[in-house]
Design an enzyme around this catalytic site. Structure first.
Site, PDB file in Angstrom:
ATOM      1  CE  LYS A  30      -4.829  -1.568   1.858  1.00 13.73           C
ATOM      2  NZ  LYS A  30      -5.395  -2.641   2.662  1.00 13.73           N
ATOM      3  CB  THR A  36      -0.910   0.019   1.247  1.00  9.33           C
ATOM      4  OG1 THR A  36      -1.653  -1.193   1.305  1.00  9.33           O
ATOM      5  CG2 THR A  36      -1.872   1.198   1.202  1.00  9.33           C
ATOM      6  CE  LYS A  68       2.124   1.633   4.811  1.00 10.51           C
ATOM      7  NZ  LYS A  68       1.495   0.799   3.778  1.00 10.51           N
TER       8      LYS A  68
HETATM    9  P1  NAP Z   1       5.330  -6.635   7.633  1.00  7.49           P
HETATM   10  O1  NAP Z   1       4.865  -7.902   8.242  1.00  7.49           O
HETATM   11  O2  NAP Z   1       5.843  -5.551   8.520  1.00  7.49           O
HETATM   12  O3  NAP Z   1       6.437  -7.008   6.538  1.00  7.49           O
HETATM   13  C1  NAP Z   1       7.089  -6.005   5.808  1.00  7.49           C
HETATM   14  C2  NAP Z   1       7.921  -6.665   4.740  1.00  7.49           C
HETATM   15  O4  NAP Z   1       8.574  -5.639   3.976  1.00  7.49           O
HETATM   16  C3  NAP Z   1       9.037  -7.544   5.321  1.00  7.49           C
HETATM   17  O5  NAP Z   1       9.254  -8.616   4.421  1.00  7.49           O
HETATM   18  C4  NAP Z   1      10.222  -6.579   5.328  1.00  7.49           C
HETATM   19  O6  NAP Z   1      11.471  -7.229   5.331  1.00  7.49           O
HETATM   20  C5  NAP Z   1       9.993  -5.878   4.011  1.00  7.49           C
HETATM   21  N1  NAP Z   1      10.662  -4.589   3.943  1.00  7.49           N
HETATM   22  C6  NAP Z   1      10.323  -3.435   4.585  1.00  7.49           C
HETATM   23  N2  NAP Z   1      11.174  -2.450   4.255  1.00  7.49           N
HETATM   24  C7  NAP Z   1      12.057  -2.978   3.377  1.00  7.49           C
HETATM   25  C8  NAP Z   1      13.161  -2.447   2.665  1.00  7.49           C
HETATM   26  N3  NAP Z   1      13.513  -1.157   2.795  1.00  7.49           N
HETATM   27  N4  NAP Z   1      13.856  -3.279   1.860  1.00  7.49           N
HETATM   28  C9  NAP Z   1      13.496  -4.579   1.714  1.00  7.49           C
HETATM   29  N5  NAP Z   1      12.451  -5.143   2.358  1.00  7.49           N
HETATM   30  C10 NAP Z   1      11.740  -4.341   3.174  1.00  7.49           C
HETATM   31  O7  NAP Z   1       4.194  -5.934   6.746  1.00  7.49           O
HETATM   32  P2  NAP Z   1       2.890  -6.607   6.089  1.00  7.49           P
HETATM   33  O8  NAP Z   1       1.810  -6.595   7.099  1.00  7.49           O
HETATM   34  O9  NAP Z   1       3.272  -7.841   5.380  1.00  7.49           O
HETATM   35  O10 NAP Z   1       2.525  -5.448   5.033  1.00  7.49           O
HETATM   36  C11 NAP Z   1       3.167  -5.337   3.774  1.00  7.49           C
HETATM   37  C12 NAP Z   1       2.379  -4.362   2.921  1.00  7.49           C
HETATM   38  O11 NAP Z   1       1.033  -4.844   2.779  1.00  7.49           O
HETATM   39  C13 NAP Z   1       2.270  -2.955   3.522  1.00  7.49           C
HETATM   40  O12 NAP Z   1       2.302  -1.979   2.516  1.00  7.49           O
HETATM   41  C14 NAP Z   1       0.915  -2.979   4.202  1.00  7.49           C
HETATM   42  O13 NAP Z   1       0.362  -1.687   4.340  1.00  7.49           O
HETATM   43  C15 NAP Z   1       0.112  -3.869   3.256  1.00  7.49           C
HETATM   44  N6  NAP Z   1      -1.029  -4.575   3.861  1.00  7.49           N
HETATM   45  C16 NAP Z   1      -0.904  -5.198   5.075  1.00  7.49           C
HETATM   46  C17 NAP Z   1      -2.030  -5.855   5.613  1.00  7.49           C
HETATM   47  C18 NAP Z   1      -1.987  -6.528   6.969  1.00  7.49           C
HETATM   48  O14 NAP Z   1      -3.069  -6.791   7.548  1.00  7.49           O
HETATM   49  N7  NAP Z   1      -0.846  -6.854   7.527  1.00  7.49           N
HETATM   50  C19 NAP Z   1      -3.232  -5.863   4.916  1.00  7.49           C
HETATM   51  C20 NAP Z   1      -3.306  -5.251   3.681  1.00  7.49           C
HETATM   52  C21 NAP Z   1      -2.198  -4.604   3.156  1.00  7.49           C
HETATM   53  P3  NAP Z   1      12.129  -7.707   6.719  1.00  7.49           P
HETATM   54  O15 NAP Z   1      11.543  -9.063   7.004  1.00  7.49           O
HETATM   55  O16 NAP Z   1      13.577  -7.747   6.454  1.00  7.49           O
HETATM   56  O17 NAP Z   1      11.762  -6.689   7.767  1.00  7.49           O
END
Ligand code: NAP
Length: 298
Positions: free
Chosen positions: A178, A103, A246
């Site tokens: 979104k 997102t 965010k």
């Molecule tokens: P998360 O569990 O915090 O995981 C974040 C991922 O991004 C990890 O694999 C992290 O790697 C990687 N990452 C972050 N910064 C990076 C960088 N600078 N370089 C390389 N890798 C990087 O987040 P998530 O919940 O999966 O969310 C991911 C996306 O989906 C976000 O944009 C979020 O808004 C969206 N989203 C999330 C949900 C939800 O319910 N969780 C629902 C819909 C949409 P590391 O493992 O090394 O930290």
């Protein structure tokens, strides 16, 4: 599920967080050849056990891929994994397709598309809704933006990860949808927290109250999934407060350009900031109940 040629496209998958890891698992389950990369490399291991190949960088993961999927945290992170020195664009061949499912808002999506176009790579945005549970059971809602032919090319992969998959318009339109989703979702879980506090103070059984409400006009995903976690103070897992903050930052950035007041979103940002200040930035959005508990303490 095959593409027009009858074979499944080879996928590079970058970002194995709460969402990315189960989404990549579902691609493997559906029969796709998947090469994964995650910044914290040990998170690749369960995927490798399930049959994925692993790569040492986003560029390396993308080298033999036909479609490269990215799902990381925020705008600078997407820019880094796609456009950075070790980014996807340094590996993916010309003519191939990047599908970013993070997102990041419509403006950032269009900027990333511009960078991709300079490398002769096609781009669609395809953010998701449904949380880690929706990612696990492949029931995500996926809102895409891009050219119809590019969307069709990605469709077999998107359908392996989601149940509702829609092309909303050109690049950025998926992100726009979104942001609408995030305004409604955040408004709803804050209302659930406020309603729960009222139920508690009125002496009602909170679980019974939420169960009956779930069957009526105020029933929702938030009532069904988050209210039990709020009642049980189960703050681990779910969508992190930090990421929800965010998303509302992105909403306000886009709304400000349109001159939209968005009073509810601005108020909810205060509740999220308060929850983060109480130590819940890395907890799920259900932890916002702590703000109401503090406000309601007597
Ligand atoms: P998360 O569990 O915090 O995981 C974040 C991922 O991004 C990890 O694999 C992290 O790697 C990687 N990452 C972050 N910064 C990076 C960088 N600078 N370089 C390389 N890798 C990087 O987040 P998530 O919940 O999966 O969310 C991911 C996306 O989906 C976000 O944009 C979020 O808004 C969206 N989203 C999330 C949900 C939800 O319910 N969780 C629902 C819909 C949409 P590391 O493992 O090394 O930290």
């Amino acid at each position: 599920m095959t593409d027009a040629g009858g074979t499944l496209p080879a996928i590079a998958f970058v970002g194995l967080g709460a969402m990315g890891a189960p989404m990549a698992q579902n691609l493997l389950r559906a029969g796709f050849a998947v090469t994964v990369h995650n910044r914290t490399r040990h998170r690749e291991e369960p995927l490798v056990e399930a049959g994925a190949s692993r790569a040492s960088s986003p560029a390396e993961a993308a080298r033999d891929a036909e479609i490269c999927i990215t799902i990381v945290s925020d705008v600078p992170d997407v820019e880094e994994v796609i456009c950075g020195p070790e980014g996807v664009l340094n590996g993916l061949r010309a003519g191939r397709l990047v599908v970013d499912m993070s997102t990041i808002g419509p403006k950032a999506a269009r900027a990333v598309q511009h960078s991709c176009a300079q490398s002769n790579v096609r781009f669609i945005d395809a953010p998701v809704s449904g949380g880690p549970s929706g990612a696990q059971d492949a029931s995500l809602a996926i809102m895409a933006g891009g050219a119809e032919a590019d969307f069709q090319e990605a469709l077999s992969a998107l359908r392996a990860m989601g149940k509702t998959v829609a092309l909303m318009g050109p690049v950025g339109a998926g992100q726009a949808a979104k942001l609408v989703n995030q305004v409604i979702g955040a408004g709803t879980f804050c209302a659930v927290a406020e309603g729960l506090m009222l139920a508690r103070k009125l002496g009602l059984d909170e679980t019974q109250t939420m169960d009956v409400i779930a069957g009526g006009a105020a029933g929702s995903w938030m009532v069904e999934r988050l209210a039990p976690k709020m009642i049980g103070h189960d703050f681990e897992g779910g969508f992190k407060i930090e990421l929800q903050a965010k998303d509302l930052r992105l909403v306000i950035e886009n709304a400000d350009e349109l001159g939209l007041p968005m009073p509810l979103t601005r108020m909810i940002r205060q509740f999220l900031a308060a929850a983060a200040a109480e130590g819940h930035a890395q907890h799920g959005t259900q932890s916002v109940i702590s703000v109401w508990e503090r406000l309601s303490a007597s």
